[in-house]
Design a protein around this motif. Structure first.
Motif, PDB file in Angstrom:
ATOM      1  N   UNK A  95      -4.835  22.561  19.186  1.00  0.00           N
ATOM      2  CA  UNK A  95      -6.176  23.036  19.143  1.00  0.00           C
ATOM      3  C   UNK A  95      -7.728  22.315  19.186  1.00  0.00           C
ATOM      4  N   UNK A  96      -7.841  21.113  20.036  1.00  0.00           N
ATOM      5  CA  UNK A  96      -8.905  21.119  20.601  1.00  0.00           C
ATOM      6  C   UNK A  96      -9.004  21.364  22.206  1.00  0.00           C
ATOM      7  N   UNK A  97      -8.463  21.658  22.427  1.00  0.00           N
ATOM      8  CA  UNK A  97      -7.939  21.959  24.307  1.00  0.00           C
ATOM      9  C   UNK A  97      -8.860  23.329  24.287  1.00  0.00           C
ATOM     10  N   UNK A 117     -11.928  15.509  16.681  1.00  0.00           N
ATOM     11  CA  UNK A 117     -10.994  16.025  16.439  1.00  0.00           C
ATOM     12  C   UNK A 117     -10.243  15.276  16.043  1.00  0.00           C
ATOM     13  N   UNK A 118      -9.546  14.257  16.969  1.00  0.00           N
ATOM     14  CA  UNK A 118      -8.454  13.717  16.462  1.00  0.00           C
ATOM     15  C   UNK A 118      -9.006  12.471  15.780  1.00  0.00           C
ATOM     16  N   UNK A 119     -10.223  11.459  15.960  1.00  0.00           N
ATOM     17  CA  UNK A 119     -10.801  10.433  14.892  1.00  0.00           C
ATOM     18  C   UNK A 119     -10.411  11.072  13.485  1.00  0.00           C
ATOM     19  N   UNK A 120     -10.815  12.377  13.413  1.00  0.00           N
ATOM     20  CA  UNK A 120     -10.788  13.325  12.039  1.00  0.00           C
ATOM     21  C   UNK A 120      -9.752  13.362  11.422  1.00  0.00           C
ATOM     22  N   UNK A 121      -8.341  13.926  12.156  1.00  0.00           N
ATOM     23  CA  UNK A 121      -7.327  14.306  12.156  1.00  0.00           C
ATOM     24  C   UNK A 121      -6.492  12.508  12.013  1.00  0.00           C
ATOM     25  N   UNK A 122      -7.319  11.501  12.073  1.00  0.00           N
ATOM     26  CA  UNK A 122      -6.704  10.706  11.930  1.00  0.00           C
ATOM     27  C   UNK A 122      -6.933  10.063  10.780  1.00  0.00           C
TER      28      UNK A 122
END
Length: 165
Positions: free
Chosen positions: A16-18, A79-84
């Motif tokens: 989703x972030x790409x 985004x990956x940190x927020x999702x984690x």
């Protein structure tokens, strides 16, 4: 067969972030090019050494530059940190920011210094060492002001080389 840098699970997490439409190529080549960027930084190789299975290296490098300039990697990390964090899997103890700067001696860098400049630097270093030792002597309660410099000259406060203890 392409060397995959990401598992399908990891790919689903970051997809989703790409930048598929705005900054990216057709979606079928996006994965190979993105994994080419990962391969380059994982191996510390030059762009020209990239295997052809990721696409032509100038194309992958060009995509990397566009994504870098557009802030895609920063958004991906955030985004990956927020999702984690949403999933309760954030472990910031693994995050490390290092701002250490390691500098080589001027001789290692090929710097040439003339004799006058080197003598001035050595004298400045000797003055600094005398000041440091003088300060240490005051903290010890002694008033020793005679310090021998690296050149063997006495640098006492009285100038005669005598030590007052």
């Amino acid at each position: 067969m392409t060397r995959r840098q990401l598992t399908d699970t990891q790919r689903k997490l970051i997809e989703p972030f790409l930048p598929i439409g705005e900054y990216g190529p057709y979606p079928e080549r996006l994965r190979e090019q993105f994994e080419g960027v990962i391969w380059r930084f994982r191996t510390s190789s030059q762009w020209r050494e990239m295997p052809g299975e990721f696409g032509p290296w100038p194309t992958v490098y060009g995509r990397f530059r566009v994504w870098r300039d557009a802030g895609v990697f920063t958004a991906l990390l955030e985004g990956v940190i927020a999702e984690a964090a949403r999933q309760g899997q954030t472990d910031l103890s693994l995050v490390s920011v290092d701002s250490t700067t390691a500098r080589a001696h001027h001789d290692a860098a090929g710097m040439c210094i003339g004799k006058e400049a080197m003598d001035a630097l050595e004298e400045a270093a000797a003055d600094q060492e005398r000041a440091r030792q003088k300060g240490a002597a005051r903290q010890d309660g002694t008033d020793r002001t005679d310090v021998t410099t690296p050149s063997g000259k006495s640098g006492g406060a009285s100038g005669d080389g005598a030590s007052s203890v």
